[in-house]
Design a protein around this motif. Structure first.
Motif, short mmCIF file in Angstrom:
data_model
loop_
_atom_site.label_atom_id
_atom_site.label_comp_id
_atom_site.label_asym_id
_atom_site.label_seq_id
_atom_site.Cartn_x
_atom_site.Cartn_y
_atom_site.Cartn_z
N GLU A 1 3.05 1.42 -2.74
CA GLU A 1 3.91 2.35 -3.47
C GLU A 1 4.96 1.60 -4.29
O GLU A 1 5.24 1.96 -5.44
CB GLU A 1 4.60 3.31 -2.50
CG GLU A 1 5.47 4.36 -3.19
CD GLU A 1 6.09 5.34 -2.22
OE1 GLU A 1 6.61 6.37 -2.67
OE2 GLU A 1 6.06 5.06 -1.00
N GLU B 1 -0.78 9.74 -5.72
CA GLU B 1 -1.70 8.69 -5.29
C GLU B 1 -1.37 8.18 -3.90
O GLU B 1 -2.27 7.88 -3.11
CB GLU B 1 -1.69 7.53 -6.29
CG GLU B 1 -2.27 7.87 -7.65
CD GLU B 1 -3.67 8.43 -7.55
OE1 GLU B 1 -4.50 7.83 -6.84
OE2 GLU B 1 -3.95 9.46 -8.17
N ILE B 2 -0.10 8.09 -3.57
CA ILE B 2 0.29 7.65 -2.23
C ILE B 2 -0.10 8.70 -1.20
O ILE B 2 -0.54 8.36 -0.09
CB ILE B 2 1.80 7.35 -2.18
CG1 ILE B 2 2.12 6.12 -3.04
CG2 ILE B 2 2.25 7.12 -0.75
CD1 ILE B 2 1.38 4.86 -2.62
N ILE C 1 1.06 0.65 2.91
CA ILE C 1 1.11 1.72 1.92
C ILE C 1 2.46 1.73 1.21
O ILE C 1 2.55 1.97 -0.01
CB ILE C 1 0.81 3.08 2.58
CG1 ILE C 1 -0.67 3.14 2.97
CG2 ILE C 1 1.16 4.24 1.65
CD1 ILE C 1 -1.04 4.34 3.78
N ASN C 2 3.53 1.44 1.95
CA ASN C 2 4.85 1.35 1.32
C ASN C 2 4.89 0.23 0.29
O ASN C 2 5.52 0.37 -0.77
CB ASN C 2 5.93 1.14 2.38
CG ASN C 2 6.19 2.37 3.21
OD1 ASN C 2 5.89 3.49 2.78
ND2 ASN C 2 6.75 2.20 4.39
N SER D 1 -2.66 7.90 1.80
CA SER D 1 -2.21 8.07 3.19
C SER D 1 -3.05 9.06 3.98
O SER D 1 -2.78 9.28 5.17
CB SER D 1 -0.74 8.53 3.21
OG SER D 1 0.09 7.61 2.55
#
Length: 229
Positions: free
Chosen positions: A205, A121-122, A201-202, A126
Motif C-alpha cells: 500500500e 486494490e488493497i 500488504i501495508n 487483502s
C-alpha cells in the motif's frame, strides 16, 4: 493392527477414543488448519508475485518517454499499480477534455481517483486475510470447548464407575487436551501469517501511494504546460 490405546499418545488413537462431540471439534479444527495453510500458501505466492511485478512496472514506467503510449500497452494490466496508473490517466483525460482546465480542481480529482484506486486494490489484495484472523482468534476457544467437554465426560465416568483412580480418567483427559492442542496447532500459524501478511500488504500500500504521489506530481507539471498553452 492399529493400536487405539490412548496411553500411546497416538493422535489417531486419541481421536478414535474421543466421543462424538470432541471428534466433531477435532475434525473442525483439522479442517480449519487445512484452510489456514491453503490461505498461507496462496498469499505467499500472490504477494511475492505482486511485489515483483510492481517493481517491474515501476521500472518500465519511469523509463517510458510517452505516457499515452505506455498506457496503451498497460491499459489491460490487472496489476494493482497498473490500475492506479489507469485511474490517474482516465481522470486526467476527463479533466482536460474541455477547453477550460481548472488546475486545482484537476489536482484534487486526480488525487481522489488514484487514492480510491489504491484503497480498492488493497481491499482486493487483502481478500481472505480475514480467514487467518478468524482462525487465529477462534480456534483456541473451540479447542478449549472440546477440552472442557472431554473433562466433563471423564468426571461423569468417575461418578458412574465410582472409582477415583487416575487410570479411569486419564484417557479421557488426554483426548480432551488433544483438542486444545489441535486448536493451538491451527491458531498459531494463522496468527503468525496474519501479522506477516498484514505487514507485507501495508508495504505494498505504501508503494502504491508513493507511486500515486509521484504520478500526481508528473501530471501536475504537465497541467502547468497545458494551461500555459
Amino acid at each position: 493392527m492399529l493400536n487405539t490405546d490412548a496411553t500411546t499418545l497416538s493422535p489417531i488413537a486419541l481421536f478414535l477414543q474421543a466421543d462424538w462431540v470432541v471428534k466433531t471439534v477435532m475434525i473442525g479444527l483439522m479442517l480449519a488448519s487445512v484452510a489456514t495453510w491453503a490461505v498461507i500458501l496462496g498469499f505467499l505466492f500472490k504477494l511475492g508475485s505482486t511485489r515483483r511485478q510492481i517493481t517491474r512496472f515501476e521500472r518500465d514506467f519511469w523509463k517510458a518517454e510517452d505516457i499515452d503510449a505506455f498506457h496503451r500497452v498497460e491499459s489491460e494490466n490487472t496489476l494493482p499499480i497498473a490500475r492506479v496508473f489507469t485511474a490517474g490517466v482516465a481522470e486526467w483525460r476527463r479533466s482536460t477534455a474541455g477547453g477550460h482546465v481548472d488546475r486545482e480542481g484537476t489536482r484534487e480529482r486526480l488525487a481522489t481517483a488514484m487514492g480510491s484506486a489504491v484503497a480498492s486494490e488493497i481491499d482486493t489484495l487483502s481478500d481472505r486475510l480475514n480467514i487467518l484472523a478468524t482462525v487465529g482468534a477462534v480456534a483456541p476457544f473451540v479447542g478449549l470447548f472440546g477440552t472442557v467437554w472431554g473433562i466433563m465426560r471423564s468426571f461423569t465416568g468417575i461418578a458412574a464407575a465410582q472409582n477415583t483412580s487416575l487410570a479411569v480418567v486419564a484417557p479421557g483427559i488426554a483426548e480432551a487436551l488433544f483438542a486444545t492442542a489441535l486448536g493451538l496447532f491451527a491458531a498459531i500459524p494463522a496468527v503468525i501469517a496474519y501479522n506477516r501478511f498484514s505487514h507485507s500488504i501495508n508495504r505494498i500500500e505504501a508503494r502504491l501511494n508513493r507511486f500515486a504521489d509521484a504520478f500526481h506530481a508528473t501530471l501536475s507539471r504537465q497541467l502547468e504546460v497545458e494551461v500555459r498553452r
